[in-house]
Design a protein around this motif. Structure first.
Motif, short mmCIF file in Angstrom:
data_model
loop_
_atom_site.label_atom_id
_atom_site.label_comp_id
_atom_site.label_asym_id
_atom_site.label_seq_id
_atom_site.Cartn_x
_atom_site.Cartn_y
_atom_site.Cartn_z
N UNK A 44 0.65 -1.04 -0.12
CA UNK A 44 -0.22 0.70 -0.10
C UNK A 44 1.20 1.06 -0.02
N UNK A 45 0.52 2.43 -0.45
CA UNK A 45 1.66 3.68 -1.06
C UNK A 45 1.28 4.32 0.97
N UNK A 54 6.95 6.73 -4.80
CA UNK A 54 6.88 5.33 -4.88
C UNK A 54 7.61 5.02 -3.79
N UNK A 55 7.44 5.52 -2.51
CA UNK A 55 7.43 4.90 -1.02
C UNK A 55 6.02 4.30 -0.87
N UNK A 138 1.75 -4.14 9.62
CA UNK A 138 2.67 -3.97 8.80
C UNK A 138 4.09 -3.02 8.35
N UNK A 139 4.73 -3.07 7.52
CA UNK A 139 5.70 -2.41 6.96
C UNK A 139 6.27 -1.10 7.66
N UNK A 140 7.42 -0.27 7.90
CA UNK A 140 7.81 0.89 7.56
C UNK A 140 7.90 1.15 6.37
N UNK A 147 13.06 0.78 -7.88
CA UNK A 147 12.53 1.86 -8.04
C UNK A 147 11.39 2.42 -8.06
N UNK A 148 10.94 1.37 -9.05
CA UNK A 148 8.79 1.45 -9.37
C UNK A 148 8.35 1.06 -7.55
N UNK A 149 7.21 1.37 -7.77
CA UNK A 149 6.09 0.51 -6.85
C UNK A 149 5.21 -0.58 -7.25
N UNK A 150 5.53 -1.16 -6.38
CA UNK A 150 4.94 -2.75 -6.59
C UNK A 150 3.29 -2.45 -7.04
N UNK A 151 3.61 -3.74 -7.63
CA UNK A 151 1.44 -4.38 -8.03
C UNK A 151 1.01 -3.54 -6.35
#
Length: 153
Positions: A44-45, A54-55, A138-140, A147-151
């Motif tokens: 999740x963003x 892209x965090x 959740x992770x931090x 460098x790209x956002x995951x699906x």
């Protein structure tokens, strides 16, 4: 934003595995013989960052249900004792902010990269719904190595 800490670049699969491992550890501590919702961690963003940054973070929601409320209360007590024994730091233990004032434990993993939010829902005996412990692990926030956002999903 000023004062924002630098976001680490991490391997997405490794973060997902660490979140799922933390969920498994919590489930083992609960030690209840109920049902568990089937799900895995997903991306999740991070809302505190602009979407183009892209965090993101891994999120793993699940619940354990189908056991008497008294067993779930004992399971929450086990979490209070065993999470700190395994190096977790409990940062909140008390009622949540909901109208129902659900018992809530929030704990951070020993490495500080994972957090768990655990809430106890006790339903009245006449209710058709099952009492449960609802967990969100959740992770931090991090950036993927690519460098790209995951699906998501």
């Amino acid at each position: 934003m000023s004062g924002e800490k630098k976001v680490e670049i991490r391997d997405e699969q490794a973060v997902k595995e660490s979140v799922e491992r933390a969920s498994s550890e919590i489930l083992d501590i609960l030690a209840v013989k109920g049902k568990v919702t089937e799900s895995g961690a997903f991306s999740v963003p991070c809302s505190s960052y602009a979407s183009e940054d892209k965090v993101h973070r891994m999120r793993h929601p699940w619940s354990s249900y189908g056991v008497p409320g008294e067993d779930l209360k004992k399971a929450m007590d086990r979490l209070r004792k065993e999470l700190p024994a395994k190096g977790w730091k409990i940062v909140k233990d008390g009622p949540d902010k909901s109208k129902a004032k659900l018992p809530q434990i929030v704990a951070n993993s020993p490495d500080g990269h994972v957090s768990a939010d655990l809430r106890l829902w006790i339903e009245p005996a006449e209710s058709k719904r099952s009492s449960m412990i609802e967990a969100t692990v959740v992770s931090d926030c991090f950036r993927s190595k690519s460098g790209t956002a995951p699906e998501t999903g």
